[in-house]
Write a protein that holds these residues in place. Structure first.
Motif, short mmCIF file in Angstrom:
data_model
loop_
_atom_site.label_atom_id
_atom_site.label_comp_id
_atom_site.label_asym_id
_atom_site.label_seq_id
_atom_site.Cartn_x
_atom_site.Cartn_y
_atom_site.Cartn_z
N ASP A 87 3.47 45.11 10.57
CA ASP A 87 3.33 46.38 11.28
C ASP A 87 2.27 46.28 12.38
N ALA A 88 1.14 45.65 12.10
CA ALA A 88 0.08 45.49 13.10
C ALA A 88 0.56 44.61 14.24
N LEU A 89 1.31 43.55 13.93
CA LEU A 89 1.83 42.68 14.97
C LEU A 89 2.77 43.46 15.89
N MET A 90 3.69 44.22 15.29
CA MET A 90 4.63 45.00 16.11
C MET A 90 3.87 46.00 16.98
N GLN A 103 10.01 47.48 26.43
CA GLN A 103 10.11 47.89 25.03
C GLN A 103 10.85 46.78 24.29
N ILE A 104 10.28 46.30 23.21
CA ILE A 104 10.84 45.20 22.44
C ILE A 104 11.93 45.72 21.50
N ASP A 105 13.06 45.05 21.51
CA ASP A 105 14.11 45.31 20.53
C ASP A 105 13.85 44.37 19.36
N TRP A 106 13.27 44.89 18.32
CA TRP A 106 12.87 44.09 17.16
C TRP A 106 14.04 43.76 16.25
N GLY A 107 15.16 44.42 16.44
CA GLY A 107 16.32 44.19 15.58
C GLY A 107 16.31 45.08 14.35
N GLY A 108 15.37 45.98 14.28
CA GLY A 108 15.28 46.88 13.14
C GLY A 108 13.93 47.56 13.13
N ASP A 109 13.71 48.31 12.07
CA ASP A 109 12.48 49.08 11.91
C ASP A 109 11.88 48.76 10.56
N PHE A 115 15.47 45.76 6.31
CA PHE A 115 14.92 45.00 7.44
C PHE A 115 13.55 44.44 7.08
N ALA A 116 12.69 45.27 6.51
CA ALA A 116 11.33 44.86 6.15
C ALA A 116 11.34 43.72 5.14
N ALA A 117 12.32 43.69 4.24
CA ALA A 117 12.40 42.63 3.24
C ALA A 117 12.82 41.30 3.84
N MET A 125 7.13 37.70 15.66
CA MET A 125 6.51 37.14 16.86
C MET A 125 7.54 36.31 17.63
N ALA A 126 8.35 35.55 16.92
CA ALA A 126 9.41 34.76 17.57
C ALA A 126 10.43 35.68 18.23
N THR A 127 10.77 36.77 17.59
CA THR A 127 11.70 37.74 18.17
C THR A 127 11.12 38.33 19.45
#
Length: 180
Positions: A87-90, A103-109, A115-117, A125-127
């Motif tokens: 969460d801090a990284l995002m 705005q970064i498309d993280w592929g989920g929330d 997604f978190a799992a 970071m790679a995304t």
């Protein structure tokens, strides 16, 4: 054809610093991570210098200069977060990206349990690195010598300059797609 030599001055400006000077290299790093914002680069450079002087380290290549730099750029041009804190990284990367209206498309929330799992901070970071490359920016991973994820952003046209400069400064960096 007219002689246009009166309209152009082809002489190079004289530099007021030694290009091999440690402070000049650090300044160039601040410029790379603050593309188009020399005022912010100067503010951060001054904060960095003050922190080093207050610590008694002095401003030279032997000083432990990276931690004060990471503090000087925190949440403006760079970040350092716990490796386990996705969460801090995002949040940090979103803050940095917002400087350039990206705005970064993280592929989920992360609020989505599925997604978190499936993700962790290095994967995110790679995304972010991949998404930023699409907009001509690069996310760099910086080896701070501890167990955190740290990095900064720059224009991808400056990739070679970033690698060369960081090599001269003795700090290891790599693309955010392969974080430390």
């Amino acid at each position: 054809m007219p002689d246009n030599s009166d309209y152009f001055d082809f002489e190079e400006e004289e530099r007021d610093f030694d290009e091999d000077d440690f402070e000049a290299r650090i300044w160039n790093l601040f410029v790379l991570i603050n593309p188009g914002d020399e005022e912010l680069a100067l503010q951060q450079f001054n904060r960095w210098r003050e922190a080093l002087l207050e610590s008694g380290e002095g401003i030279d290549e032997d000083a432990d200069w990276l931690p004060p730099m990471m503090a000087a750029i925190a949440w403006q041009s760079g970040f350092e977060v716990e490796r386990s804190d996705a969460d801090a990284l995002m949040s940090a990367v979103n803050e940095l990206s917002a400087r350039w209206n990206l705005q970064i498309d993280w592929g989920g929330d992360l609020d989505d349990e599925d997604f978190a799992a499936e993700v962790d901070a290095p994967m995110l970071m790679a995304t972010a690195h991949d998404r930023l490359r699409e907009h001509n920016y690069a996310l760099w991973s910086v080896d701070t010598g501890n167990e955190t994820l740290a990095g900064w952003m720059a224009l991808n046209r400056d990739d070679d300059a970033m690698l060369a400069l960081c090599s001269l400064l003795g700090v290891e960096v790599r693309p955010g797609s392969d974080p430390f």
